[in-house]
Motif scaffolding. Structure first.
Motif, short mmCIF file in Angstrom:
data_model
loop_
_atom_site.label_atom_id
_atom_site.label_comp_id
_atom_site.label_asym_id
_atom_site.label_seq_id
_atom_site.Cartn_x
_atom_site.Cartn_y
_atom_site.Cartn_z
N UNK A 105 -43.37 138.30 70.70
CA UNK A 105 -42.08 138.98 70.93
C UNK A 105 -41.26 138.30 72.02
N UNK A 106 -41.92 137.57 72.93
CA UNK A 106 -41.18 136.88 74.00
C UNK A 106 -40.20 135.84 73.44
N UNK A 107 -40.39 135.43 72.18
CA UNK A 107 -39.48 134.44 71.59
C UNK A 107 -38.21 135.08 71.03
N UNK A 108 -38.20 136.41 70.94
CA UNK A 108 -37.01 137.18 70.57
C UNK A 108 -36.23 136.58 69.39
N UNK A 109 -36.90 136.40 68.22
CA UNK A 109 -36.19 135.77 67.10
C UNK A 109 -34.97 136.57 66.67
N UNK A 110 -33.87 135.84 66.47
CA UNK A 110 -32.61 136.49 66.12
C UNK A 110 -32.07 135.78 64.88
N UNK A 111 -31.86 136.55 63.79
CA UNK A 111 -31.34 135.95 62.54
C UNK A 111 -29.85 135.67 62.70
N UNK A 112 -29.41 134.52 62.18
CA UNK A 112 -28.01 134.10 62.31
C UNK A 112 -27.56 133.43 61.02
N UNK A 113 -26.29 133.64 60.65
CA UNK A 113 -25.70 132.84 59.57
C UNK A 113 -24.19 132.91 59.69
N UNK A 114 -23.52 132.14 58.86
CA UNK A 114 -22.05 132.17 58.80
C UNK A 114 -21.41 131.87 60.14
N UNK A 119 -20.54 129.54 65.49
CA UNK A 119 -20.00 129.77 66.84
C UNK A 119 -20.99 129.24 67.88
N UNK A 120 -22.29 129.41 67.62
CA UNK A 120 -23.31 128.90 68.55
C UNK A 120 -23.40 127.39 68.50
N UNK A 121 -23.34 126.83 67.28
CA UNK A 121 -23.47 125.37 67.10
C UNK A 121 -22.39 124.91 66.13
N UNK A 122 -21.20 124.55 66.65
CA UNK A 122 -20.07 124.23 65.77
C UNK A 122 -20.30 123.02 64.85
N UNK A 123 -21.26 122.16 65.17
CA UNK A 123 -21.46 120.96 64.34
C UNK A 123 -22.27 121.21 63.09
N UNK A 124 -22.82 122.41 62.92
CA UNK A 124 -23.70 122.66 61.76
C UNK A 124 -22.90 122.76 60.46
#
Ligand SMILES: Cc1cc2nc3c(=O)[nH]c(=O)nc-3n(C[C@H](O)[C@H](O)[C@H](O)COP(=O)(O)OP(=O)(O)OC[C@H]3O[C@@H](n4cnc5c(N)ncnc54)[C@H](O)[C@@H]3O)c2cc1C
Length: 354
Positions: A105-114, A119-124
């Protein structure tokens, strides 16, 4: 010259840290290194300090981070940049993200898309899915091993560089090393020779070479996070490779292959960049600074081999893809075993393969 208390074979991250801890405990230490400090994996890795995602190795990683925080000698421990694990197929991410949330749980996985992801990584590339993990500290590849080697020297360890050494054992007890045709005695021998550990032991050891190719380049706008493709997609292709990119000190390392035979890095570089461009389109225009191949020292069960295997003979190797992340914690455990202060946990003990 009087015999050292301990001869350490290998000056990668593990051998250098081990030499530092033993010399700081007051032992006379001589390090035998065939090529140079950080000449192999410890200078040719991708440079991410990352959570091992294996319960048995979490304590090694936690200890390593503590040791890095106080290392100094030119080394600075960065905050986690975050690891973003990517796929074009969202269904490949749900299972692993849920499993990580349950086990670590310390890795706190967070699902992301779109838009959230770009916004986190504009080059993707725009059509990707991901989860983010709270780990991944980028460090220049050789910096950790060099800092530990400097610390070992400061504590009085001598470095003999330029010849391979082999542990010498008589009647079940380590007596010293064989180097340049001579026997040099030592009170104990610790072998931290990476993938060449079997050769340095002069004996069979359950370690294989898992060859990784890295392409180095500079991007105008490198990603801030460590980026990784989810591991299941491309390991079935003609060349076993999984895209990753780590940027430290302005240089990005694009990886990587997982091969049992020595590859030709220049031949594989275009393939790695082409596969990477599926995730980070700027890679299709990037001009590589160079490509290199190096083996990861992988043990048969993927966990390091630590501690005594004969009277006065110790091993510290087999860290596979995560030796920079976990190596100092391993070296601390083995130093304590050499000093007679502590026992190695059975799941990491080298003797488990006896
Ligand atoms: C492409 C690639 C990417 C990687 N990325 C990462 C990453 O992002 N994060 C991470 O944590 N880990 C990463 N790793 C793994 C990590 O680099 C290794 O696990 C770690 O460096 C192993 O350290 P070591 O000290 O055991 O071995 P090594 O670094 O291989 O050091 C062994 C040393 O022993 C010397 N030696 C060998 N035989 C003898 C002998 N007979 N006599 C004297 N000297 C000898 C060698 O010259 C060498 O200097 C990566 C590895 C590769 C190859």
């Amino acid at each position: 010259v009087s015999a050292p208390d301990v001869a350490v074979i290998g000056a990668g991250i593990v051998g250098s840290a081990l030499a530092a801890f033993l010399a700081e405990a007051g032992l006379r230490v001589r390090v035998y290194e065939r090529e140079g400090v950080a000449a192999l994996a410890s200078g040719r890795n991708s440079g991410a300090l990352q959570h091992p995602m294996d319960e048995a190795q979490v304590p090694l990683h936690t200890r390593s981070l503590e040791l890095y925080a106080e290392l100094g000698h030119g080394f600075e421990l960065p905050e986690p940049a975050g690891v973003i694990v990517l796929s074009p197929h969202p269904e490949l991410l749900a299972g692993p993200a849920a499993e990580i949330a349950a086990r670590f749980p310390e890795l706190a996985p967070e699902r992301l898309s779109g838009a959230e992801l770009t916004a986190l990584e504009p080059g993707l590339a725009p059509d990707l899915h991901a989860y983010r993990l709270e780990t991944g500290r980028p460090v220049p590849p050789a910096s950790a091993a060099r800092a530990f080697a400097a610390r070992a020297q400061e504590a009085g360890a001598e470095f003999a560089i330029g010849e391979p050494a082999t542990a010498e054992v008589a009647a079940g007890r380590a007596t010293g090393v064989r180097v340049a045709g001579r026997s040099e005695p030592a009170g104990a021998v610790a072998v931290a020779a990476g993938w060449l550990t079997p050769e340095a032991l002069g004996a069979r050891a359950p370690i294989v070479a898992l060859w990784g190719v890295i392409v180095e380049l500079q991007l105008a706008h490198p990603p801030r996070h460590v980026l990784e493709q989810t591991g299941v997609e491309d390991l079935t292709g003609e060349v076993e490779s999984v895209f990753s990119i780590v940027t430290a000190g302005g240089t990005s390392a694009v990886g990587s292959t997982f091969l049992l035979e020595r590859p030709n890095p220049d031949a594989l570089a275009p393939l790695l960049l082409e596969r990477g461009a599926r995730f980070l389109p700027a890679l299709s225009q990037a001009r590589p600074l160079g490509a290199r191949a190096c083996p990861r020292p992988l043990s048969l069960d993927g966990r390091p081999l630590l501690g005594p295997i004969a009277d006065g003979l110790f091993v510290a190797s087999g860290h596979g893809p995560w030796g920079v992340s976990n190596g100092p914690g391993s070296a601390r455990l083995v130093a304590d075993a050499v000093l007679g202060r502590d026992e190695i946990p059975p799941e990491l003990a080298a003797a488990r393969f006896a």
